[in-house]
Write a protein that holds these residues in place. Structure first.
Motif, PDB file in Angstrom:
ATOM      1  N   ARG A 133       3.976   1.420  -1.032  1.00  0.00           N
ATOM      2  CA  ARG A 133       4.741   1.458  -2.280  1.00  0.00           C
ATOM      3  C   ARG A 133       3.888   2.016  -3.417  1.00  0.00           C
ATOM      4  O   ARG A 133       4.345   2.886  -4.174  1.00  0.00           O
ATOM      5  CB  ARG A 133       5.242   0.056  -2.639  1.00  0.00           C
ATOM      6  N   ARG A 134       2.667   1.527  -3.539  1.00  0.00           N
ATOM      7  CA  ARG A 134       1.795   2.004  -4.613  1.00  0.00           C
ATOM      8  C   ARG A 134       1.501   3.494  -4.470  1.00  0.00           C
ATOM      9  O   ARG A 134       1.526   4.240  -5.462  1.00  0.00           O
ATOM     10  CB  ARG A 134       0.480   1.221  -4.615  1.00  0.00           C
ATOM     11  N   ALA A 135       1.220   3.921  -3.255  1.00  0.00           N
ATOM     12  CA  ALA A 135       0.962   5.346  -3.031  1.00  0.00           C
ATOM     13  C   ALA A 135       2.201   6.166  -3.346  1.00  0.00           C
ATOM     14  O   ALA A 135       2.117   7.249  -3.941  1.00  0.00           O
ATOM     15  CB  ALA A 135       0.521   5.580  -1.585  1.00  0.00           C
ATOM     16  N   GLU A 139       0.832  -1.205   0.000  1.00  0.00           N
ATOM     17  CA  GLU A 139       0.000   0.000   0.000  1.00  0.00           C
ATOM     18  C   GLU A 139       0.865   1.253   0.000  1.00  0.00           C
ATOM     19  O   GLU A 139       0.597   2.219  -0.734  1.00  0.00           O
ATOM     20  CB  GLU A 139      -0.928   0.003   1.218  1.00  0.00           C
ATOM     21  N   GLN A 143       9.665   2.729  -8.442  1.00  0.00           N
ATOM     22  CA  GLN A 143       8.717   1.747  -8.952  1.00  0.00           C
ATOM     23  C   GLN A 143       9.349   0.371  -9.088  1.00  0.00           C
ATOM     24  O   GLN A 143       8.646  -0.644  -9.080  1.00  0.00           O
ATOM     25  CB  GLN A 143       8.183   2.204 -10.317  1.00  0.00           C
ATOM     26  N   VAL A 155       4.674   5.406  -5.418  1.00  0.00           N
ATOM     27  CA  VAL A 155       4.907   5.432  -6.868  1.00  0.00           C
ATOM     28  C   VAL A 155       3.986   6.460  -7.511  1.00  0.00           C
ATOM     29  O   VAL A 155       4.405   7.249  -8.367  1.00  0.00           O
ATOM     30  CB  VAL A 155       4.678   4.028  -7.479  1.00  0.00           C
ATOM     31  N   THR A 156       2.725   6.464  -7.098  1.00  0.00           N
ATOM     32  CA  THR A 156       1.771   7.441  -7.634  1.00  0.00           C
ATOM     33  C   THR A 156       2.203   8.869  -7.326  1.00  0.00           C
ATOM     34  O   THR A 156       2.082   9.766  -8.183  1.00  0.00           O
ATOM     35  CB  THR A 156       0.374   7.189  -7.040  1.00  0.00           C
ATOM     36  N   GLN A 157       2.735   9.073  -6.119  1.00  0.00           N
ATOM     37  CA  GLN A 157       3.172  10.410  -5.712  1.00  0.00           C
ATOM     38  C   GLN A 157       4.555  10.768  -6.260  1.00  0.00           C
ATOM     39  O   GLN A 157       4.988  11.918  -6.146  1.00  0.00           O
ATOM     40  CB  GLN A 157       3.192  10.515  -4.186  1.00  0.00           C
ATOM     41  N   GLY A 158       5.230   9.790  -6.840  1.00  0.00           N
ATOM     42  CA  GLY A 158       6.555  10.047  -7.386  1.00  0.00           C
ATOM     43  C   GLY A 158       7.663  10.129  -6.357  1.00  0.00           C
ATOM     44  O   GLY A 158       8.712  10.730  -6.612  1.00  0.00           O
TER      45      GLY A 158
END
Length: 201
Positions: free
Chosen positions: A137-139, A135, A148, A141-144
């Motif tokens: 990691r995905r957040a 959770e 990834q 990656v989305t936030q930069g």
């Protein structure tokens, strides 16, 4: 072994159980194997009879405490992500893992036999914690802010390595420094400073 907390209970009984499990986690982290059921009941603000009615044996209390703390740790993701950027939320959660392991170490003798007798207990723990890291990691990656190309299982494995070499209470400062080094490899920016503002539990 059947999870004692799986039995249906009234709301007031559930509240007492939560108090007992929270108090047990703190007692095991503080006193280790020397933690007594009488003191745990006192810390929870309930009678020792209440403890024994819910957890007739020390083994049942350890089993329930371990499951409770694992679930609580895994559930921290939403709150942390709601208050902090994903990279800082993950770093704060890693410090929570150190607290979690302190309680786990305090239950080590009994917990070892529980894990040996119930293989699903260990695998479920890994699934819950890996899911929590995913959770973050995905957040991230989305936030930069999180790379990834780093799988959540690798992050959790590296975290386990830190706790393996610096998992005792007197090594806490070293463990926190090692977690900063880990974050330096997980985040997209170089030079993780480690100045994490940790929200109240």
């Amino acid at each position: 072994m059947t999870d004692p907390s799986a039995r249906p209970v009234r709301a007031d009984a559930r509240a007492n159980e939560d108090k007992l499990l929270a108090a047990a986690a703190l007692a095991f982290a503080r006193d280790g194997a020397a933690a007594t059921l009488k003191q745990i009941a006192k810390d929870a603000g309930v009678g020792v009879g209440t403890l024994y009615r819910r957890f007739p044996t020390r083994e049942q209390l350890v089993d329930a405490t371990y499951r409770y703390e694992t679930s609580r740790l895994a559930a921290r993701t939403s709150a942390l992500l709601g208050e902090l950027p994903a990279d800082r939320a993950l770093r704060s959660w890693m410090s929570d893992v150190l607290d979690y392991l302190a309680a786990k170490h305090g239950m080590a003798d009994t917990l070892k036999s529980l894990l040996q007798s119930d293989e699903r207990l260990g695998s479920r723990t890994r699934e819950q914690l890996t899911g929590a890291v995913e959770e973050f990691r995905r957040a991230g990656v989305t936030q930069g802010v999180i790379r990834q190309d780093v799988p959540s299982r690798d992050i959790l494995t590296a975290l386990a390595g830190v706790t393996l070499v610096a998992g005792t209470s007197h090594q806490r400062e070293q463990a926190e420094r090692l977690l900063d080094l880990l974050m330096d490899g997980v985040t997209r920016s170089n030079g993780w400073r480690g100045d994490v503002e940790r929200p109240a539990p």
